[in-house]
Every structure is written in C-alpha cells, then in structure tokens.
Design an enzyme around this catalytic site. Structure first.
Site, mmCIF file in Angstrom:
data_model
loop_
_atom_site.group_PDB
_atom_site.id
_atom_site.type_symbol
_atom_site.label_atom_id
_atom_site.label_comp_id
_atom_site.label_asym_id
_atom_site.label_seq_id
_atom_site.Cartn_x
_atom_site.Cartn_y
_atom_site.Cartn_z
ATOM 1 N N ARG A 206 0.853 -1.180 0.000
ATOM 2 C CA ARG A 206 0.000 0.000 0.000
ATOM 3 C C ARG A 206 0.895 1.238 0.000
ATOM 4 O O ARG A 206 2.055 1.192 0.403
ATOM 5 C CB ARG A 206 -0.908 0.008 1.231
ATOM 6 C CG ARG A 206 -1.837 -1.208 1.340
ATOM 7 C CD ARG A 206 -2.616 -1.178 2.657
ATOM 8 N NE ARG A 206 -3.577 -2.272 2.730
ATOM 9 C CZ ARG A 206 -3.312 -3.461 3.273
ATOM 10 N NH1 ARG A 206 -2.109 -3.705 3.789
ATOM 11 N NH2 ARG A 206 -4.228 -4.404 3.299
ATOM 12 N N HIS A 314 -2.450 3.269 -6.487
ATOM 13 C CA HIS A 314 -2.901 2.039 -5.839
ATOM 14 C C HIS A 314 -3.017 0.882 -6.827
ATOM 15 O O HIS A 314 -2.966 -0.287 -6.436
ATOM 16 C CB HIS A 314 -4.246 2.266 -5.149
ATOM 17 C CG HIS A 314 -4.704 1.106 -4.317
ATOM 18 N ND1 HIS A 314 -4.149 0.802 -3.087
ATOM 19 C CD2 HIS A 314 -5.643 0.156 -4.546
ATOM 20 C CE1 HIS A 314 -4.734 -0.268 -2.593
ATOM 21 N NE2 HIS A 314 -5.649 -0.671 -3.448
ATOM 22 N N ARG A 317 -0.234 -1.779 -6.718
ATOM 23 C CA ARG A 317 -0.450 -2.898 -5.786
ATOM 24 C C ARG A 317 -1.386 -3.932 -6.406
ATOM 25 O O ARG A 317 -1.159 -5.136 -6.312
ATOM 26 C CB ARG A 317 -1.022 -2.369 -4.477
ATOM 27 C CG ARG A 317 -1.534 -3.429 -3.497
ATOM 28 C CD ARG A 317 -1.939 -2.733 -2.201
ATOM 29 N NE ARG A 317 -2.896 -3.513 -1.429
ATOM 30 C CZ ARG A 317 -2.575 -4.477 -0.586
ATOM 31 N NH1 ARG A 317 -1.317 -4.830 -0.426
ATOM 32 N NH2 ARG A 317 -3.511 -5.109 0.102
ATOM 33 N N HIS A 340 -3.888 -8.675 3.810
ATOM 34 C CA HIS A 340 -5.312 -8.494 4.069
ATOM 35 C C HIS A 340 -5.708 -9.143 5.381
ATOM 36 O O HIS A 340 -5.127 -10.131 5.803
ATOM 37 C CB HIS A 340 -6.139 -9.110 2.942
ATOM 38 C CG HIS A 340 -6.311 -8.190 1.781
ATOM 39 N ND1 HIS A 340 -7.220 -8.432 0.782
ATOM 40 C CD2 HIS A 340 -5.710 -7.021 1.454
ATOM 41 C CE1 HIS A 340 -7.161 -7.451 -0.114
ATOM 42 N NE2 HIS A 340 -6.248 -6.600 0.270
ATOM 43 N N TYR A 349 -4.116 -15.745 7.621
ATOM 44 C CA TYR A 349 -2.998 -14.842 7.397
ATOM 45 C C TYR A 349 -1.885 -15.047 8.413
ATOM 46 O O TYR A 349 -0.709 -14.946 8.085
ATOM 47 C CB TYR A 349 -3.478 -13.381 7.492
ATOM 48 C CG TYR A 349 -4.554 -13.036 6.505
ATOM 49 C CD1 TYR A 349 -4.622 -13.661 5.276
ATOM 50 C CD2 TYR A 349 -5.512 -12.092 6.808
ATOM 51 C CE1 TYR A 349 -5.612 -13.339 4.365
ATOM 52 C CE2 TYR A 349 -6.508 -11.763 5.900
ATOM 53 C CZ TYR A 349 -6.551 -12.387 4.681
ATOM 54 O OH TYR A 349 -7.532 -12.065 3.792
#
Length: 393
Positions: A206, A314, A317, A340, A349
C-alpha cells in the site's frame, strides 16, 4: 379506563383524554413502565401487552427506554468507543455519519428505526445523487452500529438493516499493467522514485506502507521487505506514522531478484546510512505525500505515455497482486502476501509460510526475466529502455 381486577394479571390498559390507549406494565426489575407509544385501538394495545408478557416469560425482554437514544448520538458514541479504529477510519466514519446518516435518520430513536425506514433512507441517498458505493458504505456503517445495539447493548431485538444487496459496492474494474509497462513507468518517473514504483508493485504494498519503509526494513541482497509501519494522511495533522492497516499488514514480503539491482542503486544513491533513514523521500528528505508525488512525477501525463491513462498509484499494488495470483499460489499465501485481514481469514494470514512467499517471488521473477532489459539495465542511460513490448497473460 383501568382493567377490572381479575380480568388481567399482567399490566394495564387505559384510555387517555386524547382517545388513544396507553399500556403500563411492571418490568422484571419491579419498575412500572409505559409502552413506547400509544395505540389507536384497544385491541392493538392488548396485543402489544400480550407480546411484552411473553417476552418477560421467555426472558427476552428489552428495556424500551434504552432504545430512546437518537441514532446520531448512539452512532457518534459507537465511533468514539470502538476499539482499534485507526484515526483515518474514525475520520471517515464521522464524515459518513455527518453527511449521509444524521441528516436523514439521525433524530430517530434507535428503537423506532424500522426496516422500511432504512429502505426509504437508502433510496433517498441514491435520489440525492449519492453513488451506489457511497450508499453502500453508509449502509454498512449504520448496520454495524445497530448490530452493537442488538448484540452488546441489548437496546433492540433485531437489526433493521435487512436490505438485500444494500451493502454491496460496484467495484470499478481497475487497470493491470504488463511487466514491460511497470518497468517503463519506473523509467519514466524521476530516478529517485523508480525503486518506489518497483517495490510497491512487486511487493504488493500500500502507499502508506511503501513510504514508511526504513533502511532497516529492506535487505536488498536477499530481496526481503519487512512491513512494520505505515503513514496515513490526516486532516490537520499531515503525515502520521503508525501501525499498518491491520495485524495482517505486519508482514515480510519477498521481491523478485530482477528488481534488486535497481533497489540497491536507490539505497546507495538516495538513502542515508542510518538504519532508521526512510527509504523513499522527496529531494529535501521529507516524507512523500501522495498529492505531492503526483506533481513531482507528472503522474497523469506519465501513465498516459506508457499506455495506462487514468492509472492510480494504488493500481500498482493491484498489478502486483495479479502477478502473484498468476504465479499459481494458493489463496491463503496470496492473501498473506497482500496483508489483508478480516474476521473470516485472520487465522489464515497468521499462519502463512515464508517458503510459500519466496516461491511467489521466484515465480514472479520468471515472468520478469521473460523481457530483455529487466536485469542489468543500470549500465548507462535509460535502465529499462530495452524492454520489449509484450504481455504476461
């Protein structure tokens, strides 16, 4: 008119001077209460009292006084007391509340808000020119606020936000660059920003994560990026350094080997020797703001020149995420690489493996190496001018 003794064991119904019927009953705490509204007909009052008695017997009773707080006041309190909200998120929620919720249903007591009222509110937003995406954001915020009123504060029994599809946004299809376009963009911007383009794209970062990187976060020999912090732009405060967007945002990402020569050159040329030195800064050494970056790079003419008019930063990404997905990685490892986090996937994750992430970087590297000039372009002049036109699809 009070019910005759013996005719009703629970509560009472009386006719007021206005001609409407009032219900009174004793709550489980022994306090006498009135129904939150009066009734046009006695039968309606009797029906309400019967339901209230059934709720008490089933221990499903909710104190109607709790729900008398106005939607705007309860929502503001919800935002202020919600744990873990980032300052930028708080600002966004407050803006949505003030712009799209309070002017329409803000003065309605929480307990009086019904599904038909919510439906009319959403329809009015759209009529007033609010986009579908904007209305969806407002709807999700109101639904979250009222879900707390149901599950935690026990103010209402059911959430009135029950409109199918109202929470869904119509995502605009964003462009995905080809590998040659990525390198062409890195070549087209001022040289001190070229590595920012490459690291953001191939590291799936990001904006706030990329500009918060320090020298200690990069290993240009192993090709490893450690994401530990992120900048956010806050009104009245400027660039504020803090943790990444979510817990999953703290992560280690492997870069394809083909971009490392450019990264090493950047570190040697533009970054101070101290470990805390920020990797990507302006010429004066200050933190890069997104608006300033667009001016310094002449962003719109530059992306148009590489064949990607309308490209947002953006989208780099997004492009990197697409490259990683094309490498054949699993959803679990892909989402971990992207950083995420959501309630359904948080556990996934947390357990993403470093080996799988290295495999992603290696596979992307194979894609990059398909194009002449991707490596060793630092010799002289334009480092990526030899890249051939093509597509990786």
């Amino acid at each position: 008119m009070v019910n005759r003794p013996g005719r009703r064991r629970f509560g009472s119904i009386r006719k007021r001077e206005s001609g409407r019927w009032q219900v009174r009953y004793r709550g489980p705490d022994g306090v006498m209460r009135s129904a939150p509204q009066t009734f046009a007909r006695k039968e309606e009052a009797q029906r309400w009292l019967t339901l209230a008695e059934a709720e008490l017997m089933q221990q499903d009773w909710i104190d109607p006084q709790r729900g008398q707080v106005l939607v705007k006041d309860y929502a503001q309190q919800w935002i202020a007391q919600r744990p873990g909200l980032r300052p930028r998120t708080v600002a966004l929620y407050e803006w949505i509340l003030g712009k799209h919720i309070t002017p329409y249903v803000g003065t309605v007591p929480v307990a009086r808000l019904t599904t038909p009222m919510v439906r009319r509110w959403r329809a009015q937003l759209l009529t007033d020119g609010v986009s579908v995406n904007g209305a969806a954001k407002a709807y999700r915020l109101l639904r979250a606020v009222l879900m707390t009123a149901v599950k935690e504060d026990e103010m209402i029994r059911k959430n009135p936000c029950r409109i199918p599809g109202a929470d869904q946004e119509r995502a605009e299809e964003r462009p995905v660059l080809t590998v040659p376009q990525v390198f062409a963009l890195a070549d087209a911007v001022p040289e001190r920003f070229a590595a920012l383009i490459l690291v953001t794209t191939f590291g799936c970062l990001r904006w706030g994560e990329a500009v918060a990187l320090r020298r200690r976060d990069l290993d240009a020999d192993l090709g490893v990026v450690r994401v530990r912090e992120a900048f956010t732009e806050q009104r009245g405060k400027g660039m504020v350094l803090g943790p990444p967007k979510s817990r999953a945002g703290v992560r280690t990402v492997a870069l394809p080997a083909a971009v490392l020569p450019r990264l090493r050159h950047h570190l040697d040329t533009y970054v101070g020797a101290e470990l805390e030195a920020f990797v990507f800064t302006t010429q004066s050494g200050s933190t890069i703001r997104r608006g300033g970056f667009n001016k310094l790079t002449r962003w719109q003419p530059t992306v148009a020149a590489i064949g990607a008019p309308g490209l947002h930063f953006h989208d780099l990404r997004h492009t990197g995420n697409t490259f990683a997905a094309r490498a054949g990685t699993s959803l679990r490892d892909l989402m971990a690489r992207m950083g995420h986090d959501n309630p359904r996937a948080a556990l996934i994750y947390q357990h993403a493996s470093t080996e799988a992430d290295q495999a992603i970087a290696a596979a992307v590297n194979v894609l990059v190496l398909q194009f002449p000039g991707a490596v060793g372009g630092m010799a002289a002049g334009s480092p990526y001018s030899m890249i051939a036109e093509g597509d990786v699809s």
